[in-house]
Design a protein around this motif. Structure first.
Motif, PDB file in Angstrom:
ATOM      1  N   LEU A  85      -1.426  -3.469  -8.081  1.00  0.00           N
ATOM      2  CA  LEU A  85      -0.885  -4.556  -7.274  1.00  0.00           C
ATOM      3  C   LEU A  85      -0.189  -5.598  -8.147  1.00  0.00           C
ATOM      4  O   LEU A  85       0.900  -6.089  -7.803  1.00  0.00           O
ATOM      5  CB  LEU A  85      -2.011  -5.196  -6.465  1.00  0.00           C
ATOM      6  CG  LEU A  85      -1.636  -5.948  -5.196  1.00  0.00           C
ATOM      7  CD1 LEU A  85      -0.777  -5.090  -4.278  1.00  0.00           C
ATOM      8  CD2 LEU A  85      -2.899  -6.415  -4.470  1.00  0.00           C
ATOM      9  N   GLY A  86      -0.801  -5.917  -9.283  1.00  0.00           N
ATOM     10  CA  GLY A  86      -0.186  -6.883 -10.193  1.00  0.00           C
ATOM     11  C   GLY A  86       1.142  -6.384 -10.737  1.00  0.00           C
ATOM     12  O   GLY A  86       2.125  -7.136 -10.819  1.00  0.00           O
ATOM     13  N   THR A  87       1.190  -5.092 -11.088  1.00  0.00           N
ATOM     14  CA  THR A  87       2.430  -4.506 -11.612  1.00  0.00           C
ATOM     15  C   THR A  87       3.542  -4.551 -10.574  1.00  0.00           C
ATOM     16  O   THR A  87       4.685  -4.922 -10.878  1.00  0.00           O
ATOM     17  CB  THR A  87       2.187  -3.051 -12.051  1.00  0.00           C
ATOM     18  OG1 THR A  87       1.193  -3.033 -13.075  1.00  0.00           O
ATOM     19  CG2 THR A  87       3.465  -2.416 -12.577  1.00  0.00           C
ATOM     20  N   LEU A  88       3.229  -4.179  -9.339  1.00  0.00           N
ATOM     21  CA  LEU A  88       4.227  -4.193  -8.264  1.00  0.00           C
ATOM     22  C   LEU A  88       4.720  -5.604  -7.990  1.00  0.00           C
ATOM     23  O   LEU A  88       5.932  -5.845  -7.876  1.00  0.00           O
ATOM     24  CB  LEU A  88       3.633  -3.583  -6.999  1.00  0.00           C
ATOM     25  CG  LEU A  88       4.509  -3.659  -5.733  1.00  0.00           C
ATOM     26  CD1 LEU A  88       5.845  -2.961  -5.956  1.00  0.00           C
ATOM     27  CD2 LEU A  88       3.780  -3.052  -4.541  1.00  0.00           C
ATOM     28  N   ASN A 143       9.089   3.172 -10.321  1.00  0.00           N
ATOM     29  CA  ASN A 143       8.957   2.248 -11.451  1.00  0.00           C
ATOM     30  C   ASN A 143       7.544   1.694 -11.579  1.00  0.00           C
ATOM     31  O   ASN A 143       7.095   1.410 -12.695  1.00  0.00           O
ATOM     32  CB  ASN A 143       9.993   1.137 -11.339  1.00  0.00           C
ATOM     33  CG  ASN A 143      11.361   1.606 -11.803  1.00  0.00           C
ATOM     34  OD1 ASN A 143      11.597   1.774 -12.996  1.00  0.00           O
ATOM     35  ND2 ASN A 143      12.254   1.869 -10.862  1.00  0.00           N
ATOM     36  N   VAL A 144       6.809   1.580 -10.478  1.00  0.00           N
ATOM     37  CA  VAL A 144       5.388   1.229 -10.587  1.00  0.00           C
ATOM     38  C   VAL A 144       4.637   2.350 -11.297  1.00  0.00           C
ATOM     39  O   VAL A 144       3.793   2.092 -12.166  1.00  0.00           O
ATOM     40  CB  VAL A 144       4.788   0.956  -9.192  1.00  0.00           C
ATOM     41  CG1 VAL A 144       3.256   0.899  -9.269  1.00  0.00           C
ATOM     42  CG2 VAL A 144       5.327  -0.347  -8.630  1.00  0.00           C
ATOM     43  N   ALA A 145       4.961   3.605 -10.971  1.00  0.00           N
ATOM     44  CA  ALA A 145       4.338   4.735 -11.674  1.00  0.00           C
ATOM     45  C   ALA A 145       4.634   4.668 -13.169  1.00  0.00           C
ATOM     46  O   ALA A 145       3.735   4.847 -14.003  1.00  0.00           O
ATOM     47  CB  ALA A 145       4.835   6.052 -11.089  1.00  0.00           C
ATOM     48  N   ARG A 146       5.889   4.401 -13.505  1.00  0.00           N
ATOM     49  CA  ARG A 146       6.298   4.334 -14.920  1.00  0.00           C
ATOM     50  C   ARG A 146       5.568   3.214 -15.657  1.00  0.00           C
ATOM     51  O   ARG A 146       5.211   3.357 -16.839  1.00  0.00           O
ATOM     52  CB  ARG A 146       7.817   4.121 -14.994  1.00  0.00           C
ATOM     53  CG  ARG A 146       8.370   3.968 -16.411  1.00  0.00           C
ATOM     54  CD  ARG A 146       9.867   3.752 -16.408  1.00  0.00           C
ATOM     55  NE  ARG A 146      10.261   2.544 -15.700  1.00  0.00           N
ATOM     56  CZ  ARG A 146      10.250   1.325 -16.242  1.00  0.00           C
ATOM     57  NH1 ARG A 146       9.841   1.154 -17.487  1.00  0.00           N
ATOM     58  NH2 ARG A 146      10.637   0.283 -15.545  1.00  0.00           N
ATOM     59  N   MET A 183       0.836  -1.199   0.000  1.00  0.00           N
ATOM     60  CA  MET A 183       0.000   0.000   0.000  1.00  0.00           C
ATOM     61  C   MET A 183       0.871   1.249   0.000  1.00  0.00           C
ATOM     62  O   MET A 183       0.587   2.217  -0.716  1.00  0.00           O
ATOM     63  CB  MET A 183      -0.903  -0.018   1.236  1.00  0.00           C
ATOM     64  CG  MET A 183      -1.872   1.166   1.332  1.00  0.00           C
ATOM     65  SD  MET A 183      -3.248   1.147   0.165  1.00  0.00           S
ATOM     66  CE  MET A 183      -2.698   2.330  -1.071  1.00  0.00           C
ATOM     67  N   MET A 184       1.958   1.242   0.787  1.00  0.00           N
ATOM     68  CA  MET A 184       2.866   2.388   0.849  1.00  0.00           C
ATOM     69  C   MET A 184       3.478   2.657  -0.524  1.00  0.00           C
ATOM     70  O   MET A 184       3.497   3.807  -0.991  1.00  0.00           O
ATOM     71  CB  MET A 184       3.970   2.120   1.873  1.00  0.00           C
ATOM     72  CG  MET A 184       5.062   3.176   1.926  1.00  0.00           C
ATOM     73  SD  MET A 184       6.282   2.883   3.242  1.00  0.00           S
ATOM     74  CE  MET A 184       7.099   1.402   2.627  1.00  0.00           C
ATOM     75  N   THR A 185       3.971   1.617  -1.174  1.00  0.00           N
ATOM     76  CA  THR A 185       4.625   1.782  -2.478  1.00  0.00           C
ATOM     77  C   THR A 185       3.650   2.304  -3.517  1.00  0.00           C
ATOM     78  O   THR A 185       3.970   3.212  -4.300  1.00  0.00           O
ATOM     79  CB  THR A 185       5.222   0.436  -2.941  1.00  0.00           C
ATOM     80  OG1 THR A 185       6.163  -0.016  -1.959  1.00  0.00           O
ATOM     81  CG2 THR A 185       5.921   0.575  -4.279  1.00  0.00           C
ATOM     82  N   ILE A 186       2.449   1.770  -3.520  1.00  0.00           N
ATOM     83  CA  ILE A 186       1.458   2.172  -4.520  1.00  0.00           C
ATOM     84  C   ILE A 186       0.956   3.590  -4.253  1.00  0.00           C
ATOM     85  O   ILE A 186       0.778   4.389  -5.188  1.00  0.00           O
ATOM     86  CB  ILE A 186       0.312   1.143  -4.560  1.00  0.00           C
ATOM     87  CG1 ILE A 186       0.821  -0.147  -5.215  1.00  0.00           C
ATOM     88  CG2 ILE A 186      -0.896   1.688  -5.309  1.00  0.00           C
ATOM     89  CD1 ILE A 186      -0.086  -1.343  -5.043  1.00  0.00           C
TER      90      ILE A 186
END
Length: 265
Positions: free
Chosen positions: A239-242, A36-39, A9-12
């Motif tokens: 979540l899937g991307t991370l 990189n999740v944003a990208r 949750m923090m990363t997203i």
């Protein structure tokens, strides 16, 4: 894919704060994962810059350090470190500096140098690296860290990276013209500085977290914004991307360790 961890949750939540037009100076660890999740989701054209001089980096796995070959191999170009700092960072071309912290105070001042007395520390930390310059020269600074009373303290032991100093207009009084820390994302909440005092206050609480838990894991007296929302939970895409990024990273690093082990044997 409805279940998620506080760190996910923090990363997203951190990734969501970045935009397609940002030029982001990326720290290793949680900041790198968020950028990189944003990208890979809503900001495909974001420009990621790492301290080693890589510009427009698009790693398929998360780097172990700023010297990881993955960064140079996937960058649009790589420049000398002095050019990275003098032309790009100090030249005002970085919109977001994304940092982590070992110790953080309520005004966004960061310590990554020592725990305890400087001359006789309890723990000597890795140091600032480029973080002091990132904190002063980036347009604004985002900070991400897991909450703990050891990490979120009333007074840091050493000023590695300057945030809002004593609060209020302290930053401007010292002649620093950039915004400083504008966002803190923890594993429990999203925090922003109060417009007047510059002290961090909670703006939204992550699903499943509580005010009691936030207070229990923070050494300063927690303040809340006038309106506190619940952070939207991760989407299936986020979540899937991370998780796919982390899985690729784990597989790549495990392969490296295996190869090193066979050579040593």
């Amino acid at each position: 894919m409805s279940d998620f961890t506080p760190n996910e949750m923090m990363t997203i939540a951190a990734a969501r704060a970045l935009s397609n037009d940002d030029v982001c100076f990326v720290g290793i660890g949680a900041p790198s994962a968020a950028c990189n999740v944003a990208r890979l989701t809503h900001a495909p054209d974001i420009t990621l810059i790492y301290e080693s001089g890589t510009i427009g980096t698009a790693p398929t796995v998360l780097p172990l350090s700023i010297g990881d070959g993955e960064l140079c191999e996937t960058a649009l170009t790589t420049v000398a470190v002095p050019e990275m700092f003098r032309y790009w960072l100090q030249g005002g071309r970085i919109t977001i500096g994304f940092l982590g912290a070992a110790q953080l105070d309520p005004f966004g001042n960061i310590n990554t140098t020592v725990i305890g007395d400087y001359a006789h520390p309890k723990t000597r930390l890795p140091g600032g690296g480029g973080a002091p310059e990132i904190a002063s020269s980036s347009g604004e600074v985002f900070i991400t860290m897991a909450q703990s009373k050891r990490g979120m303290v009333k007074d840091i032991d050493f000023y590695t990276s300057f945030g809002h100093g004593r609060g209020g207009n302290h930053r401007q009084e010292l002649g620093i013209t950039t915004k400083g820390p504008t966002l803190l994302i923890t594993d429990l909440a999203v925090w922003r500085p109060n417009p007047e005092t510059k002290e961090f206050e909670v703006n939204s609480i992550h699903p499943g977290a509580t005010r009691e838990e936030i207070a229990r894991t923070c050494d300063w007296d927690v303040k809340y914004a006038a309106s506190v929302d619940e952070t939207p939970p991760p989407t299936a895409e986020e979540l899937g991307t991370l998780r796919e990024l982390k899985a690729r990273t784990d597989a790549a690093h495990a392969g490296t360790a295996s190869k090193r082990g066979s050579k040593d044997g």
